[in-house]
Design a protein around this motif. Structure first.
Motif, PDB file in Angstrom:
ATOM      1  N   ASP A 290     103.888  73.643  60.157  1.00 35.23           N
ATOM      2  CA  ASP A 290     103.265  74.143  61.375  1.00 35.23           C
ATOM      3  C   ASP A 290     104.232  75.043  62.136  1.00 35.23           C
ATOM      4  N   GLU A 291     103.680  76.115  62.703  1.00 37.42           N
ATOM      5  CA  GLU A 291     104.472  77.119  63.405  1.00 37.42           C
ATOM      6  C   GLU A 291     105.231  76.567  64.611  1.00 37.42           C
ATOM      7  N   SER A 292     104.860  75.394  65.088  1.00 33.55           N
ATOM      8  CA  SER A 292     105.571  74.798  66.229  1.00 33.55           C
ATOM      9  C   SER A 292     107.036  74.525  65.894  1.00 33.55           C
ATOM     10  N   VAL A 293     107.372  74.478  64.616  1.00 31.28           N
ATOM     11  CA  VAL A 293     108.755  74.254  64.208  1.00 31.28           C
ATOM     12  C   VAL A 293     109.673  75.373  64.703  1.00 31.28           C
ATOM     13  N   LEU A 294     109.117  76.558  64.907  1.00 32.14           N
ATOM     14  CA  LEU A 294     109.932  77.702  65.320  1.00 32.14           C
ATOM     15  C   LEU A 294     110.484  77.558  66.741  1.00 32.14           C
ATOM     16  N   ALA A 295     109.906  76.649  67.515  1.00 28.92           N
ATOM     17  CA  ALA A 295     110.387  76.408  68.885  1.00 28.92           C
ATOM     18  C   ALA A 295     111.499  75.353  68.917  1.00 28.92           C
ATOM     19  N   LEU A 296     111.848  74.815  67.766  1.00 25.37           N
ATOM     20  CA  LEU A 296     112.827  73.726  67.684  1.00 25.37           C
ATOM     21  C   LEU A 296     114.154  74.195  67.100  1.00 25.37           C
ATOM     22  N   GLU A 297     115.197  73.451  67.415  1.00 26.16           N
ATOM     23  CA  GLU A 297     116.492  73.682  66.770  1.00 26.16           C
ATOM     24  C   GLU A 297     116.671  72.743  65.585  1.00 26.16           C
ATOM     25  N   GLU A 298     116.108  71.530  65.715  1.00 32.20           N
ATOM     26  CA  GLU A 298     116.227  70.521  64.657  1.00 32.20           C
ATOM     27  C   GLU A 298     114.869  69.865  64.445  1.00 32.20           C
ATOM     28  N   LEU A 299     114.655  69.369  63.221  1.00 25.36           N
ATOM     29  CA  LEU A 299     113.444  68.611  62.958  1.00 25.36           C
ATOM     30  C   LEU A 299     113.788  67.366  62.171  1.00 25.36           C
ATOM     31  N   TYR A 300     112.917  66.394  62.299  1.00 21.26           N
ATOM     32  CA  TYR A 300     113.035  65.133  61.576  1.00 21.26           C
ATOM     33  C   TYR A 300     111.907  65.054  60.562  1.00 21.26           C
ATOM     34  N   PHE A 301     112.210  64.469  59.397  1.00 21.43           N
ATOM     35  CA  PHE A 301     111.164  64.194  58.409  1.00 21.43           C
ATOM     36  C   PHE A 301     111.645  63.046  57.529  1.00 21.43           C
ATOM     37  N   SER A 302     110.766  62.560  56.681  1.00 24.67           N
ATOM     38  CA  SER A 302     111.098  61.409  55.854  1.00 24.67           C
ATOM     39  C   SER A 302     112.257  61.715  54.928  1.00 24.67           C
ATOM     40  N   GLY A 303     113.141  60.748  54.806  1.00 27.54           N
ATOM     41  CA  GLY A 303     114.270  60.858  53.891  1.00 27.54           C
ATOM     42  C   GLY A 303     113.904  60.499  52.467  1.00 27.54           C
ATOM     43  N   GLY A 304     112.633  60.256  52.194  1.00 30.76           N
ATOM     44  CA  GLY A 304     112.195  59.993  50.833  1.00 30.76           C
ATOM     45  C   GLY A 304     111.870  58.547  50.535  1.00 30.76           C
ATOM     46  N   LYS A 305     112.025  57.693  51.537  1.00 34.18           N
ATOM     47  CA  LYS A 305     111.594  56.302  51.369  1.00 34.18           C
ATOM     48  C   LYS A 305     111.211  55.748  52.725  1.00 34.18           C
ATOM     49  N   VAL A 306     110.376  54.746  52.703  1.00 33.27           N
ATOM     50  CA  VAL A 306     109.930  54.122  53.944  1.00 33.27           C
ATOM     51  C   VAL A 306     111.144  53.521  54.638  1.00 33.27           C
ATOM     52  N   GLY A 307     111.280  53.817  55.922  1.00 26.87           N
ATOM     53  CA  GLY A 307     112.382  53.280  56.704  1.00 26.87           C
ATOM     54  C   GLY A 307     113.544  54.237  56.878  1.00 26.87           C
ATOM     55  N   VAL A 308     113.411  55.469  56.371  1.00 26.43           N
ATOM     56  CA  VAL A 308     114.497  56.441  56.483  1.00 26.43           C
ATOM     57  C   VAL A 308     113.954  57.792  56.951  1.00 26.43           C
ATOM     58  N   GLN A 309     114.567  58.310  58.002  1.00 30.12           N
ATOM     59  CA  GLN A 309     114.265  59.656  58.504  1.00 30.12           C
ATOM     60  C   GLN A 309     115.556  60.461  58.446  1.00 30.12           C
ATOM     61  N   VAL A 310     115.419  61.774  58.241  1.00 26.02           N
ATOM     62  CA  VAL A 310     116.582  62.651  58.324  1.00 26.02           C
ATOM     63  C   VAL A 310     116.318  63.704  59.386  1.00 26.02           C
ATOM     64  N   LYS A 311     117.411  64.156  59.994  1.00 28.70           N
ATOM     65  CA  LYS A 311     117.336  65.237  60.976  1.00 28.70           C
ATOM     66  C   LYS A 311     118.179  66.387  60.439  1.00 28.70           C
ATOM     67  N   VAL A 312     117.563  67.581  60.380  1.00 27.81           N
ATOM     68  CA  VAL A 312     118.282  68.764  59.921  1.00 27.81           C
ATOM     69  C   VAL A 312     118.009  69.920  60.874  1.00 27.81           C
ATOM     70  N   LYS A 313     118.872  70.909  60.828  1.00 28.76           N
ATOM     71  CA  LYS A 313     118.626  72.119  61.605  1.00 28.76           C
ATOM     72  C   LYS A 313     117.437  72.847  60.989  1.00 28.76           C
ATOM     73  N   VAL A 314     116.580  73.367  61.844  1.00 32.94           N
ATOM     74  CA  VAL A 314     115.378  74.056  61.381  1.00 32.94           C
ATOM     75  C   VAL A 314     115.737  75.192  60.427  1.00 32.94           C
TER      76      VAL A 314
END
Length: 149
Positions: free
Chosen positions: A109-133
């Motif tokens: 979604d284009e709303s990502v362009l308003a962010l510096e960082e985003l979070y998404f699943s790290g590939g398993k339940v119970g883990v999130q990762v934060k990276v620079k957009v």
């Protein structure tokens, strides 16, 4: 996370008690994350029988018509949860846009362009990762579009 490591992309890892019944909004709250920067990965199947990954903020709903238009399909539909592991290699609640079983087109979604960082699943339940957009966009090369209702 192995893909981020192998591409020398810095990220932060966040863990919470693994529970597939938690919503994205509940996970954002548990981790004290802003729901606008926490993205869920949804897998769809197009009229052509091709699969697509769409990333949208956890507090939003995917607009299937906009999604179909983004990937040049007549229509797309959500795949059943029971098919997620077979199609992506991930279970419900742990689906990441990186490391999918096959190289499916990823759109965000284009709303990502308003962010510096985003979070998404790290590939398993119970883990999130934060990276620079910018790092995510350079690695995943997603289509950027208006995807939400």
């Amino acid at each position: 996370m192995r893909i981020l490591d192998s591409n020398n992309i810095k990220y932060s890892q966040y863990e919470y008690e693994a529970n597939q019944s938690l919503t994205g909004e509940e996970i954002a709250s548990i981790l004290h994350e802003d729901v606008k920067s926490v993205f869920k990965t949804l897998i769809t199947k197009g009229k052509s029988n091709d699969y697509y990954a769409f990333m949208i903020p956890v507090n939003k709903e995917l607009d299937l018509k906009k999604a179909a238009k983004t990937v040049c399909e007549k229509s797309v539909e959500m795949i059943p949860f029971k098919d997620l592991l077979k199609i992506t290699g991930y279970v419900h609640g742990g689906c990441s846009p990186l490391g999918l079983k096959k190289d499916y087109q990823v759109s965000i979604d284009e709303s990502v362009l308003a962010l510096e960082e985003l979070y998404f699943s790290g590939g398993k339940v119970g883990v999130q990762v934060k990276v620079k957009v910018d790092d995510f966009l350079n690695l995943a090369h997603p289509k950027i579009a208006d995807l939400v209702k």
